[in-house]
Design an enzyme around this catalytic site. Sequence first.
Site, mmCIF file in Angstrom:
data_model
loop_
_atom_site.group_PDB
_atom_site.id
_atom_site.type_symbol
_atom_site.label_atom_id
_atom_site.label_comp_id
_atom_site.label_asym_id
_atom_site.label_seq_id
_atom_site.Cartn_x
_atom_site.Cartn_y
_atom_site.Cartn_z
ATOM 1 N N TYR A 30 17.099 43.797 -15.790
ATOM 2 C CA TYR A 30 15.951 42.943 -15.469
ATOM 3 C C TYR A 30 16.071 42.358 -14.074
ATOM 4 O O TYR A 30 17.103 42.493 -13.406
ATOM 5 C CB TYR A 30 15.816 41.826 -16.510
ATOM 6 C CG TYR A 30 16.807 40.693 -16.352
ATOM 7 C CD1 TYR A 30 18.145 40.840 -16.690
ATOM 8 C CD2 TYR A 30 16.398 39.448 -15.851
ATOM 9 C CE1 TYR A 30 19.047 39.790 -16.547
ATOM 10 C CE2 TYR A 30 17.290 38.393 -15.708
ATOM 11 C CZ TYR A 30 18.617 38.571 -16.060
ATOM 12 O OH TYR A 30 19.506 37.540 -15.908
ATOM 13 N N LYS A 144 22.562 43.620 -13.499
ATOM 14 C CA LYS A 144 21.704 42.572 -14.051
ATOM 15 C C LYS A 144 21.162 43.052 -15.399
ATOM 16 O O LYS A 144 20.007 43.455 -15.541
ATOM 17 C CB LYS A 144 20.586 42.201 -13.055
ATOM 18 C CG LYS A 144 20.061 40.790 -13.291
ATOM 19 C CD LYS A 144 19.348 40.258 -12.080
ATOM 20 C CE LYS A 144 18.549 38.989 -12.361
ATOM 21 N NZ LYS A 144 19.306 37.841 -12.822
ATOM 22 N N GLU A 176 31.506 32.988 -10.983
ATOM 23 C CA GLU A 176 30.166 32.451 -10.702
ATOM 24 C C GLU A 176 29.874 31.414 -11.772
ATOM 25 O O GLU A 176 30.804 30.826 -12.319
ATOM 26 C CB GLU A 176 29.144 33.602 -10.665
ATOM 27 C CG GLU A 176 29.114 34.437 -11.929
ATOM 28 C CD GLU A 176 28.113 35.584 -11.888
ATOM 29 O OE1 GLU A 176 27.213 35.588 -11.040
ATOM 30 O OE2 GLU A 176 28.218 36.470 -12.755
ATOM 31 N N LEU A 200 27.356 38.612 -10.226
ATOM 32 C CA LEU A 200 26.053 39.187 -9.882
ATOM 33 C C LEU A 200 25.826 38.998 -8.385
ATOM 34 O O LEU A 200 26.015 37.887 -7.875
ATOM 35 C CB LEU A 200 24.933 38.486 -10.665
ATOM 36 C CG LEU A 200 23.590 39.165 -10.426
ATOM 37 C CD1 LEU A 200 23.454 40.402 -11.311
ATOM 38 C CD2 LEU A 200 22.438 38.219 -10.676
HETATM 39 C C1 PLP Z 1 24.953 35.367 -13.832
HETATM 40 C C2 PLP Z 1 24.077 35.099 -12.657
HETATM 41 N N1 PLP Z 1 24.640 34.967 -11.428
HETATM 42 C C3 PLP Z 1 23.905 34.712 -10.335
HETATM 43 C C4 PLP Z 1 22.517 34.574 -10.414
HETATM 44 C C5 PLP Z 1 21.725 34.276 -9.167
HETATM 45 O O1 PLP Z 1 21.005 35.394 -8.737
HETATM 46 P P1 PLP Z 1 19.692 35.256 -7.851
HETATM 47 O O2 PLP Z 1 20.058 34.393 -6.678
HETATM 48 O O3 PLP Z 1 19.364 36.637 -7.453
HETATM 49 O O4 PLP Z 1 18.654 34.605 -8.707
HETATM 50 C C6 PLP Z 1 21.888 34.726 -11.650
HETATM 51 C C7 PLP Z 1 20.423 34.620 -11.728
HETATM 52 O O5 PLP Z 1 19.820 34.653 -12.742
HETATM 53 C C8 PLP Z 1 22.679 35.002 -12.792
HETATM 54 O O6 PLP Z 1 22.111 35.146 -13.998
#
Ligand code: PLP
Length: 289
Positions: A30, A144, A176, A200
């Site tokens: 997603y 993702k 994270e 991610l």
């Molecule tokens: C596990 C995780 N890490 C980092 C992020 C941040 O990603 P982004 O800046 O692309 O929203 C998300 C966003 O949903 C996430 O679910």
Amino acid sequence: MVFLNGKFLPIEEAKVPVLDRGFIFGDGVYELVPVYSRVGFRLDEHLARLERSLGEVKIRNPYSRAQWRDIIYRLVDAQAFEDQGVYFQVTRGVAKRDHAFPKDAEPTVFMMANPLVTPPLEVVQKGGIAVSAVDNRWLRCDIKSISLVGNCLLRQLSAEVGAAETILFRDGKLTEASASNVFVVRNGVILSPPKSSLILPGITYDVVTELARANGLPFELKEIEEPEVRGADEIWVTSSSKEVLAIVALDGAKVGEGRPGPVFARMYQLYQEFKQKVMRAGKREAVSA
Ligand SMILES: Cc1ncc(COP(=O)(O)O)c(C=O)c1O
């Protein structure tokens, strides 16, 4: 109005068969794209990450980049509100239940746009609190994936104590948070873990690193040990919906002075200015830092 498999329809009418592998196995990927004043923020980067996620899990990408953009903006234009969070997912499709991939299933594509909820100014000024946990998710956190039960369990730990996030450590190192990336500031230097299969690759993370570079803020991507996080002057979490949010207490202990720090204030300002630039440009195409 939502989008499902080539059609725009009311959400109540959007139905997916129970044998969809997204429902049975969580077999899909997603994206969530923030849209400000009907302009997608870093849309191409989100689409590139979607393409990468699909490639990693070997699901056929049903649309070209131009087709994705077209569907997204048709959905955006159909909503009554300006700032949106556009969520879309692709699953491996509907097939008899069997772990091995089906030969001829069509990927299922679902997309919806909700009002974008970013932290209100009083929350930004006060900062959020966080708890920590051992990162016990799988080893492909760079994908993702819609299989988010690991992230949900971890997020619940902070939700239950009214905290904004759960910050994760694997083997004593910062990875994270349950739904965001993490930055720390030590002695004026902004630090974050480098991209790897354990985090991610956040689009907001990229924007923050670009803004740091473009504005000459000291910055380094490196492995960060747990005590370095606990003893940091500042901690921030970043995501498409949280944008950049300061964490002022971790597991009940103050971070720095217990309020959002000066480096956060600078980055928050840069981020808002950058957003404004994207909106002012009003262009549905890339704007660089
Ligand atoms: C596990 C995780 N890490 C980092 C992020 C941040 O990603 P982004 O800046 O692309 O929203 C998300 C966003 O949903 C996430 O679910």
